[in-house]
Scaffold this motif. Structure first.
Motif, PDB file in Angstrom:
ATOM      1  N   ILE A  59       5.542  36.720  14.668  1.00 46.23           N
ATOM      2  CA  ILE A  59       4.712  35.565  15.025  1.00 46.23           C
ATOM      3  C   ILE A  59       3.776  35.207  13.879  1.00 46.23           C
ATOM      4  CG2 ILE A  59       2.938  34.737  16.607  1.00 46.23           C
ATOM      5  CD1 ILE A  59       4.256  36.431  18.792  1.00 46.23           C
ATOM      6  N   GLU A  60       3.205  36.238  13.240  1.00 42.02           N
ATOM      7  CA  GLU A  60       2.338  35.996  12.083  1.00 42.02           C
ATOM      8  C   GLU A  60       3.110  35.254  10.984  1.00 42.02           C
ATOM      9  OE1 GLU A  60      -0.765  36.437  11.552  1.00 42.02           O
ATOM     10  OE2 GLU A  60      -1.425  37.701  13.220  1.00 42.02           O
ATOM     11  N   ARG A  61       4.353  35.628  10.799  1.00 40.21           N
ATOM     12  CA  ARG A  61       5.155  34.982   9.760  1.00 40.21           C
ATOM     13  C   ARG A  61       5.408  33.518  10.092  1.00 40.21           C
ATOM     14  NH1 ARG A  61      10.744  37.414   9.401  1.00 40.21           N
ATOM     15  NH2 ARG A  61      11.500  35.505  10.377  1.00 40.21           N
ATOM     16  N   TRP A  62       5.681  33.247  11.362  1.00 38.72           N
ATOM     17  CA  TRP A  62       5.926  31.855  11.767  1.00 38.72           C
ATOM     18  C   TRP A  62       4.653  31.023  11.586  1.00 38.72           C
ATOM     19  CZ3 TRP A  62       6.981  29.635  17.330  1.00 38.72           C
ATOM     20  CH2 TRP A  62       7.537  28.360  17.197  1.00 38.72           C
ATOM     21  N   LEU A  63       3.516  31.574  12.011  1.00 36.08           N
ATOM     22  CA  LEU A  63       2.262  30.855  11.823  1.00 36.08           C
ATOM     23  C   LEU A  63       1.950  30.666  10.344  1.00 36.08           C
ATOM     24  CD1 LEU A  63       0.010  32.512  14.573  1.00 36.08           C
ATOM     25  CD2 LEU A  63       1.067  30.248  14.629  1.00 36.08           C
ATOM     26  N   SER A  64       2.282  31.661   9.540  1.00 39.20           N
ATOM     27  CA  SER A  64       2.049  31.548   8.101  1.00 39.20           C
ATOM     28  C   SER A  64       2.879  30.422   7.503  1.00 39.20           C
ATOM     29  CB  SER A  64       2.363  32.877   7.409  1.00 39.20           C
ATOM     30  OG  SER A  64       2.140  32.792   6.024  1.00 39.20           O
ATOM     31  N   GLU A  65       4.097  30.263   7.983  1.00 37.52           N
ATOM     32  CA  GLU A  65       4.958  29.167   7.510  1.00 37.52           C
ATOM     33  C   GLU A  65       4.340  27.803   7.822  1.00 37.52           C
ATOM     34  OE1 GLU A  65       8.612  29.841   9.502  1.00 37.52           O
ATOM     35  OE2 GLU A  65       9.228  31.510   8.222  1.00 37.52           O
ATOM     36  N   MET A  66       3.542  27.757   8.882  1.00 36.69           N
ATOM     37  CA  MET A  66       2.886  26.506   9.285  1.00 36.69           C
ATOM     38  C   MET A  66       1.452  26.428   8.758  1.00 36.69           C
ATOM     39  SD  MET A  66       4.248  26.041  13.210  1.00 36.69           S
ATOM     40  CE  MET A  66       3.849  27.703  13.740  1.00 36.69           C
ATOM     41  N   ASP A  67       1.100  27.334   7.848  1.00 37.25           N
ATOM     42  CA  ASP A  67      -0.242  27.364   7.256  1.00 37.25           C
ATOM     43  C   ASP A  67      -1.300  27.562   8.329  1.00 37.25           C
ATOM     44  OD1 ASP A  67      -2.086  27.323   5.189  1.00 37.25           O
ATOM     45  OD2 ASP A  67      -2.433  25.167   5.368  1.00 37.25           O
ATOM     46  N   ALA A  68      -0.998  28.417   9.297  1.00 40.53           N
ATOM     47  CA  ALA A  68      -1.927  28.654  10.397  1.00 40.53           C
ATOM     48  C   ALA A  68      -2.049  30.133  10.727  1.00 40.53           C
ATOM     49  CB  ALA A  68      -1.495  27.874  11.630  1.00 40.53           C
ATOM     50  N   ALA A  69      -1.815  31.003   9.752  1.00 39.11           N
ATOM     51  CA  ALA A  69      -1.908  32.438  10.009  1.00 39.11           C
ATOM     52  C   ALA A  69      -3.340  32.876  10.287  1.00 39.11           C
ATOM     53  CB  ALA A  69      -1.341  33.214   8.815  1.00 39.11           C
ATOM     54  N   TRP A  70      -4.306  32.023   9.960  1.00 41.50           N
ATOM     55  CA  TRP A  70      -5.724  32.359  10.095  1.00 41.50           C
ATOM     56  C   TRP A  70      -6.283  32.074  11.480  1.00 41.50           C
ATOM     57  CZ3 TRP A  70      -7.783  28.003  11.888  1.00 41.50           C
ATOM     58  CH2 TRP A  70      -7.100  26.814  11.605  1.00 41.50           C
ATOM     59  N   VAL A  71      -5.500  31.453  12.385  1.00 38.98           N
ATOM     60  CA  VAL A  71      -6.086  30.796  13.556  1.00 38.98           C
ATOM     61  C   VAL A  71      -6.818  31.749  14.496  1.00 38.98           C
ATOM     62  CG1 VAL A  71      -4.471  28.878  13.559  1.00 38.98           C
ATOM     63  CG2 VAL A  71      -3.903  30.963  14.812  1.00 38.98           C
ATOM     64  N   HIS A  72      -6.438  33.022  14.528  1.00 40.92           N
ATOM     65  CA  HIS A  72      -7.070  33.942  15.468  1.00 40.92           C
ATOM     66  C   HIS A  72      -8.212  34.721  14.830  1.00 40.92           C
ATOM     67  CE1 HIS A  72      -4.032  36.167  13.274  1.00 40.92           C
ATOM     68  NE2 HIS A  72      -4.672  37.288  13.566  1.00 40.92           N
ATOM     69  N   LEU A  73      -8.565  34.373  13.592  1.00 38.75           N
ATOM     70  CA  LEU A  73      -9.603  35.104  12.883  1.00 38.75           C
ATOM     71  C   LEU A  73     -10.931  34.374  12.977  1.00 38.75           C
ATOM     72  CD1 LEU A  73      -7.585  35.988   9.654  1.00 38.75           C
ATOM     73  CD2 LEU A  73      -7.944  37.431  11.660  1.00 38.75           C
ATOM     74  N   ALA A  74     -12.006  35.127  13.184  1.00 41.27           N
ATOM     75  CA  ALA A  74     -13.348  34.548  13.212  1.00 41.27           C
ATOM     76  C   ALA A  74     -13.963  34.644  11.815  1.00 41.27           C
ATOM     77  CB  ALA A  74     -14.209  35.278  14.234  1.00 41.27           C
ATOM     78  N   GLY A  75     -15.185  34.135  11.687  1.00 42.71           N
ATOM     79  CA  GLY A  75     -15.906  34.275  10.422  1.00 42.71           C
ATOM     80  C   GLY A  75     -15.634  33.198   9.409  1.00 42.71           C
ATOM     81  N   HIS A  76     -15.082  32.079   9.831  1.00 38.78           N
ATOM     82  CA  HIS A  76     -14.816  30.999   8.884  1.00 38.78           C
ATOM     83  C   HIS A  76     -16.107  30.268   8.532  1.00 38.78           C
ATOM     84  CE1 HIS A  76     -10.510  31.470   9.055  1.00 38.78           C
ATOM     85  NE2 HIS A  76     -10.534  31.392  10.378  1.00 38.78           N
ATOM     86  N   ASP A  77     -16.151  29.755   7.312  1.00 35.12           N
ATOM     87  CA  ASP A  77     -17.271  28.912   6.882  1.00 35.12           C
ATOM     88  C   ASP A  77     -17.164  27.578   7.616  1.00 35.12           C
ATOM     89  OD1 ASP A  77     -19.033  27.207   5.527  1.00 35.12           O
ATOM     90  OD2 ASP A  77     -18.807  28.352   3.680  1.00 35.12           O
ATOM     91  N   SER A  78     -18.287  27.128   8.204  1.00 38.14           N
ATOM     92  CA  SER A  78     -18.247  25.874   8.959  1.00 38.14           C
ATOM     93  C   SER A  78     -17.862  24.685   8.095  1.00 38.14           C
ATOM     94  CB  SER A  78     -19.618  25.618   9.606  1.00 38.14           C
ATOM     95  OG  SER A  78     -20.617  25.500   8.611  1.00 38.14           O
ATOM     96  N   ARG A  79     -18.079  24.791   6.777  1.00 37.90           N
ATOM     97  CA  ARG A  79     -17.699  23.681   5.904  1.00 37.90           C
ATOM     98  C   ARG A  79     -16.188  23.520   5.812  1.00 37.90           C
ATOM     99  NH1 ARG A  79     -21.319  25.552   0.878  1.00 37.90           N
ATOM    100  NH2 ARG A  79     -20.437  27.503   1.646  1.00 37.90           N
ATOM    101  N   GLN A  80     -15.450  24.541   6.198  1.00 42.08           N
ATOM    102  CA  GLN A  80     -13.984  24.473   6.185  1.00 42.08           C
ATOM    103  C   GLN A  80     -13.424  23.864   7.462  1.00 42.08           C
ATOM    104  OE1 GLN A  80     -13.601  28.863   5.434  1.00 42.08           O
ATOM    105  NE2 GLN A  80     -12.135  28.194   3.893  1.00 42.08           N
ATOM    106  N   LEU A  81     -14.299  23.594   8.424  1.00 42.19           N
ATOM    107  CA  LEU A  81     -13.817  23.230   9.754  1.00 42.19           C
ATOM    108  C   LEU A  81     -12.896  22.016   9.773  1.00 42.19           C
ATOM    109  CD1 LEU A  81     -13.850  24.131  12.640  1.00 42.19           C
ATOM    110  CD2 LEU A  81     -15.935  22.807  13.008  1.00 42.19           C
ATOM    111  N   PRO A  82     -13.206  20.905   9.092  1.00 37.54           N
ATOM    112  CA  PRO A  82     -12.269  19.768   9.132  1.00 37.54           C
ATOM    113  C   PRO A  82     -10.866  20.138   8.640  1.00 37.54           C
ATOM    114  CG  PRO A  82     -14.392  19.064   8.267  1.00 37.54           C
ATOM    115  CD  PRO A  82     -14.450  20.565   8.351  1.00 37.54           C
TER     116      PRO A  82
END
Length: 470
Positions: A80-103
């Motif tokens: 599943i991680e590989r499939w999400l990575s192919e869609m550039d979304a492997a990060w989706v379940h991770l917290a701690g993102h910079d709010s400036r990256q939100l858009p």
């Protein structure tokens, strides 16, 4: 669905819009007959794929599904991680993102959700077009349902991530009100876009075709997927209202904060509040329903009872801004500069908001106030110049000299003042020329027997056209 964009729903033609269910409407009725299982069926609003792209996506998801069925545990997670990575979304379940990256993260998440939808539909659509012998060789739909559910479960924590980011902004205090408001508006836009994407996905699922071979399993899959996505909508609705309320409170705080102004240009608070109001208006259908629910439950008490709650909220924001701008007049050393500040900012507000039909009456009042501000500006700035011709007790020659001196002084100063809007700049110059030029021309006419003009009214008019360039 417009990826990364704002809701395109049209506001009702008046009255309370509390009956609206969200940014999209669906023709699906729970308990209705399932959609017919014809090969090549496309649900309304689904992403259009050509046959080659659909076949490629079908082949890819079948390969992933075969791997999913042949492995368990950590290998499934890695798949599943590989499939999400192919869609550039492997990060989706991770917290701690910079709010400036939100858009950027929001756009990536929406694109991934759309890709998953397309893949699911391509697989089910493929089953509908195959004969029984071919279909028996494929992995069971129940396994596919588990695979999809596991993937979407990996996607959904992003909802918690943006809600957590929003709470971080909400607790930031009011030291930098305008900067905080801009950041909070970014969070609100992300929440609306994610909700819009989930709502669209949930509604489109209802139109997925049902394989006749796997009717019960495909029906169960549709129900499970719909419930999985819909369960997040209430959480997003609450987060959206909390964010709207935080912006509202921030504007109230700003209206009480003291601020010193040195420039007559458009104030950053004006731009921030107008940006917020336009965001609310752009997403009016969804936010009107949420505001109505907040009013119904008593978490929001609209000040204007004969308007929809969201309209009342917008007018409250506008009124707070208007009051703050008037209060800022006291911070200017010269009244003429203060009135020019009010003219610039009030005209900008009117220019941005007057197309909103719900604000027709407040905008008409604001337009009259702008005219009053212009008259006040003319009186305090150019009235003393003109009075030199009539109220100076000295001989006429000295009166003319004083008039020329005062005119030149005001002209030199106000050449450096800025009126950014060309239409407003022309309107002000015309008003000044009418007051000064016509007054000077009348003075010359009344005293032509004893006065030789050193400057003509036309020359004065040309000089007036030079001011407000900044």
């Amino acid at each position: 669905m417009e990826v990364g964009g704002e809701s395109s729903a049209v506001r009702p033609a008046g009255g309370d819009s509390s009956s609206c269910s969200g940014t999209h409407s669906s023709t699906y009725t729970p308990g209705a007959s399932p959609v017919s299982s014809s090969c090549g069926f496309h649900p309304p609003g689904a992403s259009e794929l050509d046959e080659e792209a659909r076949a490629k996506k079908l082949g890819h998801v079948r390969g992933l599904l075969e791997e999913f069925c042949s492995h368990a545990g950590a290998n499934v997670e890695a798949l599943i991680e590989r499939w999400l990575s192919e869609m550039d979304a492997a990060w989706v379940h991770l917290a701690g993102h910079d709010s400036r990256q939100l858009p950027q993260l929001t756009r990536s998440w929406i694109l991934a959700l759309r890709d998953i939808k397309d893949s699911i539909f391509a697989y089910i659509d493929g089953l509908c077009g195959e004969d029984d012998s071919t279909s028996h060789s494929q992995p069971a739909l129940s396994e596919f349902s588990r695979f999809v559910e596991s993937t979407i479960l990996k996607m959904l924590p992003f909802v918690d991530v943006i809600v957590a980011l929003n709470n971080t902004v909400a607790s930031s205090g009011s030291e930098h009100i305008v900067a905080a408001a801009a950041e909070t508006q970014t969070k609100l836009q992300a929440l609306i876009q994610v909700r819009d994407a989930l709502s669209t996905a949930s509604e489109e699922i209802q139109f997925w075709p049902h394989s006749s071979l796997y009717y019960q399993e495909s029906t169960r899959m549709v129900d499970d997927m719909s419930d999985l996505l819909s369960s997040q909508l209430g959480k997003l609705d609450k987060a959206i209202w909390d964010t709207v309320d935080e912006i509202r409170n921030g504007i109230m705080d700003a209206s009480r904060a003291a601020a010193a102004c040195l420039s007559p240009d458009i104030h950053e608070l004006t731009r921030s509040v107008i940006s917020c109001i336009k965001l609310l208006d752009t997403n009016y259908v969804l936010l009107s329903r949420i505001a109505y629910e907040a009013a119904r439950h008593g978490t929001f008490v609209p000040e204007i009872k004969n308007k929809a709650p969201l309209t009342s909220l917008i007018i409250e924001m506008f009124s707070c801004l208007e009051g703050k701008l008037v209060a800022m007049l006291q911070s200017f050393q010269h009244d003429s500069l203060g009135f020019l500040f009010l003219i610039n900012n009030s005209h900008f507000v009117w220019q941005q908001l007057h197309p909103m039909f719900d604000l027709e009456f407040p905008m008409a009042v604001l337009n009259r106030r702008i005219a009053d501000y212009i008259q006040s500006y003319l009186q305090v700035s150019w009235g003393p110049v003109l009075s030199c011709l009539y109220n100076d007790p000295r001989p006429l020659r000295l009166g003319r000299y004083r008039f020329g001196f005062e005119f030149q002084k005001v002209h030199t100063t106000q050449r450096l003042w800025k009126v950014p809007d060309p239409e407003l700049r022309a309107r002000l110059r015309k008003a000044i020329a009418k007051k000064i030029t016509s007054g000077y021309a009348k003075f010359l006419e009344d005293n032509r027997a004893t006065t030789t003009p050193r400057v003509t009214p036309q020359e004065l008019d040309e000089m007036v056209q030079e001011i407000f360039e900044g």
